[in-house]
Design a protein around this motif. Structure first.
Motif, PDB file in Angstrom:
ATOM      1  N   PHE A  19       0.814  -1.219   0.000  1.00  0.00           N
ATOM      2  CA  PHE A  19       0.000   0.000   0.000  1.00  0.00           C
ATOM      3  C   PHE A  19       0.850   1.274   0.000  1.00  0.00           C
ATOM      4  CE2 PHE A  19      -3.054   3.064   1.889  1.00  0.00           C
ATOM      5  CZ  PHE A  19      -4.122   2.857   1.031  1.00  0.00           C
ATOM      6  N   CYS A  20       2.071   1.204   0.499  1.00  0.00           N
ATOM      7  CA  CYS A  20       2.980   2.364   0.493  1.00  0.00           C
ATOM      8  C   CYS A  20       4.249   1.923  -0.207  1.00  0.00           C
ATOM      9  CB  CYS A  20       3.299   2.800   1.921  1.00  0.00           C
ATOM     10  SG  CYS A  20       1.853   3.326   2.858  1.00  0.00           S
ATOM     11  N   ALA A  21       4.126   1.603  -1.498  1.00  0.00           N
ATOM     12  CA  ALA A  21       5.202   0.899  -2.202  1.00  0.00           C
ATOM     13  C   ALA A  21       6.437   1.759  -2.412  1.00  0.00           C
ATOM     14  CB  ALA A  21       4.682   0.376  -3.539  1.00  0.00           C
ATOM     15  N   GLY A  22       6.258   3.075  -2.538  1.00  0.00           N
ATOM     16  CA  GLY A  22       7.399   3.977  -2.720  1.00  0.00           C
ATOM     17  C   GLY A  22       8.349   3.460  -3.780  1.00  0.00           C
ATOM     18  N   GLY A  60       9.848   0.743  -3.854  1.00  0.00           N
ATOM     19  CA  GLY A  60       9.601  -0.661  -4.168  1.00  0.00           C
ATOM     20  C   GLY A  60      10.474  -1.689  -3.468  1.00  0.00           C
ATOM     21  N   GLY A  61      11.189  -1.290  -2.437  1.00  0.00           N
ATOM     22  CA  GLY A  61      12.046  -2.251  -1.726  1.00  0.00           C
ATOM     23  C   GLY A  61      11.269  -3.479  -1.262  1.00  0.00           C
ATOM     24  N   LYS A  62      10.134  -3.250  -0.602  1.00  0.00           N
ATOM     25  CA  LYS A  62       9.336  -4.390  -0.107  1.00  0.00           C
ATOM     26  C   LYS A  62       8.637  -5.086  -1.264  1.00  0.00           C
ATOM     27  CE  LYS A  62      10.091  -2.667   4.068  1.00  0.00           C
ATOM     28  NZ  LYS A  62      10.698  -1.407   3.648  1.00  0.00           N
ATOM     29  N   TYR A  67       1.001   0.110  -4.804  1.00  0.00           N
ATOM     30  CA  TYR A  67       0.302   1.403  -4.806  1.00  0.00           C
ATOM     31  C   TYR A  67       1.088   2.391  -3.952  1.00  0.00           C
ATOM     32  CZ  TYR A  67      -3.016   5.006  -3.414  1.00  0.00           C
ATOM     33  OH  TYR A  67      -3.606   6.219  -3.166  1.00  0.00           O
ATOM     34  N   ASP A  68       1.051   3.655  -4.339  1.00  0.00           N
ATOM     35  CA  ASP A  68       1.606   4.716  -3.490  1.00  0.00           C
ATOM     36  C   ASP A  68       0.851   5.988  -3.844  1.00  0.00           C
ATOM     37  OD1 ASP A  68       4.535   5.080  -1.854  1.00  0.00           O
ATOM     38  OD2 ASP A  68       3.617   6.918  -2.598  1.00  0.00           O
ATOM     39  N   ILE A  69       0.637   6.826  -2.854  1.00  0.00           N
ATOM     40  CA  ILE A  69      -0.086   8.067  -3.118  1.00  0.00           C
ATOM     41  C   ILE A  69       0.728   8.995  -4.019  1.00  0.00           C
ATOM     42  CG2 ILE A  69       0.746   9.462  -1.171  1.00  0.00           C
ATOM     43  CD1 ILE A  69      -2.250  10.157  -0.671  1.00  0.00           C
ATOM     44  N   ARG A 117       7.040   8.516  -7.191  1.00  0.00           N
ATOM     45  CA  ARG A 117       7.814   7.479  -6.495  1.00  0.00           C
ATOM     46  C   ARG A 117       7.562   6.116  -7.120  1.00  0.00           C
ATOM     47  NH1 ARG A 117       8.969   8.346  -0.250  1.00  0.00           N
ATOM     48  NH2 ARG A 117       8.968  10.599  -0.239  1.00  0.00           N
ATOM     49  N   ASP A 139       3.959  -0.147   4.617  1.00  0.00           N
ATOM     50  CA  ASP A 139       5.299   0.332   5.006  1.00  0.00           C
ATOM     51  C   ASP A 139       5.117   1.839   5.203  1.00  0.00           C
ATOM     52  OD1 ASP A 139       7.994   0.359   5.479  1.00  0.00           O
ATOM     53  OD2 ASP A 139       8.573   0.278   3.367  1.00  0.00           O
ATOM     54  N   ALA A 140       4.646   2.203   6.374  1.00  0.00           N
ATOM     55  CA  ALA A 140       4.085   3.545   6.581  1.00  0.00           C
ATOM     56  C   ALA A 140       5.136   4.655   6.525  1.00  0.00           C
ATOM     57  CB  ALA A 140       3.405   3.574   7.948  1.00  0.00           C
ATOM     58  N   PRO A 141       4.711   5.840   6.037  1.00  0.00           N
ATOM     59  CA  PRO A 141       5.620   6.988   6.124  1.00  0.00           C
ATOM     60  C   PRO A 141       5.890   7.253   7.607  1.00  0.00           C
ATOM     61  CG  PRO A 141       3.401   7.693   5.501  1.00  0.00           C
ATOM     62  CD  PRO A 141       3.398   6.192   5.498  1.00  0.00           C
ATOM     63  N   ILE A 148      -3.667   5.892   7.337  1.00  0.00           N
ATOM     64  CA  ILE A 148      -3.238   4.928   6.310  1.00  0.00           C
ATOM     65  C   ILE A 148      -3.540   3.490   6.731  1.00  0.00           C
ATOM     66  CG2 ILE A 148      -1.188   3.948   5.176  1.00  0.00           C
ATOM     67  CD1 ILE A 148      -0.076   6.824   5.069  1.00  0.00           C
TER      68      ILE A 148
HETATM   69  C1  LIG Z   1       8.544   4.299   4.048  1.00  0.00           C
HETATM   70  S1  LIG Z   1       8.105   4.862   2.489  1.00  0.00           S
HETATM   71  C2  LIG Z   1       7.925   3.379   1.579  1.00  0.00           C
HETATM   72  C3  LIG Z   1       9.210   2.681   1.229  1.00  0.00           C
HETATM   73  C4  LIG Z   1       9.021   1.488   0.319  1.00  0.00           C
HETATM   74  N1  LIG Z   1       7.955   0.599   0.753  1.00  0.00           N
HETATM   75  C5  LIG Z   1      10.285   0.668   0.157  1.00  0.00           C
HETATM   76  O1  LIG Z   1      10.414  -0.412   0.741  1.00  0.00           O
HETATM   77  O2  LIG Z   1      11.171   1.123  -0.589  1.00  0.00           O
HETATM   78  C6  LIG Z   1       6.450   5.381   2.710  1.00  0.00           C
HETATM   79  C7  LIG Z   1       5.682   5.670   1.444  1.00  0.00           C
HETATM   80  O3  LIG Z   1       4.330   5.954   1.814  1.00  0.00           O
HETATM   81  C8  LIG Z   1       3.788   6.792   0.841  1.00  0.00           C
HETATM   82  N2  LIG Z   1       2.545   7.394   1.362  1.00  0.00           N
HETATM   83  C9  LIG Z   1       2.384   8.476   2.153  1.00  0.00           C
HETATM   84  N3  LIG Z   1       1.081   8.693   2.412  1.00  0.00           N
HETATM   85  C10 LIG Z   1       0.391   7.712   1.790  1.00  0.00           C
HETATM   86  C11 LIG Z   1      -0.992   7.398   1.675  1.00  0.00           C
HETATM   87  N4  LIG Z   1      -1.923   8.128   2.280  1.00  0.00           N
HETATM   88  N5  LIG Z   1      -1.339   6.330   0.944  1.00  0.00           N
HETATM   89  C12 LIG Z   1      -0.395   5.572   0.322  1.00  0.00           C
HETATM   90  N6  LIG Z   1       0.932   5.824   0.385  1.00  0.00           N
HETATM   91  C13 LIG Z   1       1.320   6.885   1.115  1.00  0.00           C
HETATM   92  C14 LIG Z   1       4.915   7.766   0.563  1.00  0.00           C
HETATM   93  O4  LIG Z   1       4.747   8.382  -0.697  1.00  0.00           O
HETATM   94  C15 LIG Z   1       6.137   6.857   0.649  1.00  0.00           C
HETATM   95  O5  LIG Z   1       6.541   6.435  -0.624  1.00  0.00           O
END
Ligand SMILES: C[S@@+](CC[C@H](N)C(=O)[O-])C[C@H]1O[C@@H](n2cnc3c(N)ncnc32)[C@H](O)[C@@H]1O
Length: 435
Positions: free
Chosen positions: A237-240, A242-244, A261-263, A267, A307-309, A341
């Motif tokens: 859900f917070c793929a950013g 894409g590490g995970k 997915y990522d908002i 990213r 993987d929450a911000p 989130i």
């Molecule tokens: C910790 S980073 C993710 C790192 C990524 N999962 C990785 O392993 O490389 C948190 C991500 O949450 C995303 N984010 C922030 N608010 C969000 C929301 N409301 N819904 C989905 N993603 C969100 C950010 O854009 C950011 O990419």
């Protein structure tokens, strides 16, 4: 460049970081543009010294009686790099070096550490975080924090979609990497001597062929806690970057589907070249501009990974400038986002499915509190042992399993720290939705 000139450059760069609130990377890049005579080794040396000065900013400032960039850089040479006065003196005699050491600087550079200093001084963390450090680490707060004020190893995940750990072994050994003590399909490059250049894994052929990815062991273990299986439907859900996503796609051996997915659509786009390199064919990007594609996944997922911000306190070893930039307002904002989130993400879990919540922060306010808050509002979810889930993935070594169990402290969620596990600070919890 000779060391004297490099020390002067480090003082300049640190000044930009502290006074102009620039991140180290951009301050170092700006200096590199001005200093055309500087080579890549000089740039690595200067940034390395600036980062070490930042890692130990409070304790160096206390020892030197000043938090000016000059005092911090000189202190880093002595307290982080182990330079003696003679070595510093001779560097300061060189052309382009800063002015010679003063008498007071000399005296302070050889003084023993002050054992009566406040915990946030000895532990090098912001003083406003004292109550939170107490809460999470209790009497161990200084030693835990000190383990976050040193350089980090580089961890590498073997992409099992392309090769196994044995085949990756050749190129890994030539990059001075050793087998990971924690994970079966991983290697790590121990942190170098402070003045040496950090390893650049991106330049080796095994990296461009997609055999390996740079990923902290804590992040790999958090991904393992998804226990994602071939054939499952997974939403990251917070793929950013894409590490995970990539780690879970490999766990699933290319079977089933990872929806990333990522908002932040930009990213998500950065994930495209990584996906190509990895050879993962079972990843579907869900762009925030296509809300209907996301909506269609509601109630369908075996696993939703959040993987929450977060404040990123767990990554202080790698980004020590962020440690000093962090403010309580930012923490409050992250907590608000995390609360929203985790609730939003939970709607995608199918009955009997798992919701994994992870952060790279060690703060209970972002971790256990968020999980407890969510569970109180969502009685259809029950927490399960995150350590058992990570171990069940089969990815952990015996030592990794022991570290993860120890990180659970008899509870259900897991906190890994640099001191206890040798990873970045990571937290993860697993919750199952009732059938
Ligand atoms: C910790 S980073 C993710 C790192 C990524 N999962 C990785 O392993 O490389 C948190 C991500 O949450 C995303 N984010 C922030 N608010 C969000 C929301 N409301 N819904 C989905 N993603 C969100 C950010 O854009 C950011 O990419």
């Amino acid at each position: 460049m000779r060391d004297g000139g490099r020390i002067a450059a480090a003082i300049d760069v640190l000044g930009d970081v502290l006074n102009r609130h620039q991140p180290v990377k951009s301050a170092a890049r700006d200096w590199g543009k001005r200093a055309r005579y500087a080579g890549s080794k000089d740039r690595a040396w200067v940034s390395g010294l600036v980062l070490d000065a930042l890692r130990k900013k409070n304790s160096i400032a206390h020892a030197m009686g000043s938090d000016e960039p000059r005092a911090l850089v000189l202190g880093a040479l002595s307290f982080a790099w182990g330079w003696d006065i003679m070595k510093i003196d001779s560097a300061m005699d060189e052309e382009h070096a800063p002015s010679k050491l003063t008498l007071e600087e000399r005296e302070r550079l050889v003084m023993a550490p002050d054992v009566t200093a406040e915990p946030w001084v000895s532990g090098d963390y912001p003083d406003w975080m004292e109550p939170m450090m107490d809460r999470v680490f209790g009497e161990e707060k200084v030693v835990e924090a000190q383990a976050m004020a040193v350089r980090a190893d580089v961890d590498i995940r073997v992409n099992t979609l392309k090769v196994d750990a044995e085949k990756a072994g050749g190129p890994m050994r030539s990059a001075n990497a050793e087998s990971s003590p924690l994970l079966k399909n991983a290697y790590h490059i121990p942190a170098r001597d402070p003045s040496e250049r950090e390893a650049s894994l991106e330049s080796i052929p095994a990296y461009s062929k997609g055999w390996v990815e740079v990923q902290d062991a804590g992040s790999q273990i958090a991904a393992a806690a998804s226990n994602a299986k071939p054939g499952e439907q997974v939403l990251d859900f917070c793929a950013g970057g894409g590490g995970k996503t990539l780690a879970m796609a490999a766990m699933m051996e290319g079977k089933g589907q990872v929806h990333a997915y990522d908002i932040d659509g930009r990213r998500l786009s950065a994930l495209i070249p990584r996906l190509k390199r990895s050879g993962a064919h079972n990843v579907q990007l869900v762009h925030p501009k296509e809300p209907e594609a996301l909506e269609a996944l509601k109630g369908q997922m075996d696993v939703v990974f959040v993987d929450a911000p977060c404040t990123g306190t767990g990554t202080w070893r790698r980004r020590p400038d962020a440690k000093w930039r962090l403010k309580d307002k930012q923490l409050a904002k992250r907590i608000e986002e995390q609360t929203e989130i985790i609730a939003a993400a939970s709607a995608f879990v199918k009955p009997g499915g798992r919701l994994v919540y992870a952060t790279c922060s060690f703060l209970m306010e972002e971790d256990e509190d968020r999980v407890a808050g969510f569970l109180a509002e969502h009685p259809e979810f029950a927490e399960e042992s995150a350590a058992d889930a990570a171990i069940a993935s089969g990815l952990l070594t015996d030592e990794g399993a022991a570290k993860v169990k120890a990180g659970a402290k008899g509870g259900k969620s897991v906190r890994l720290t640099p001191r206890k596990a040798g990873t970045d600070g990571f937290f993860f919890a697993v919750m199952r939705k009732a059938r």
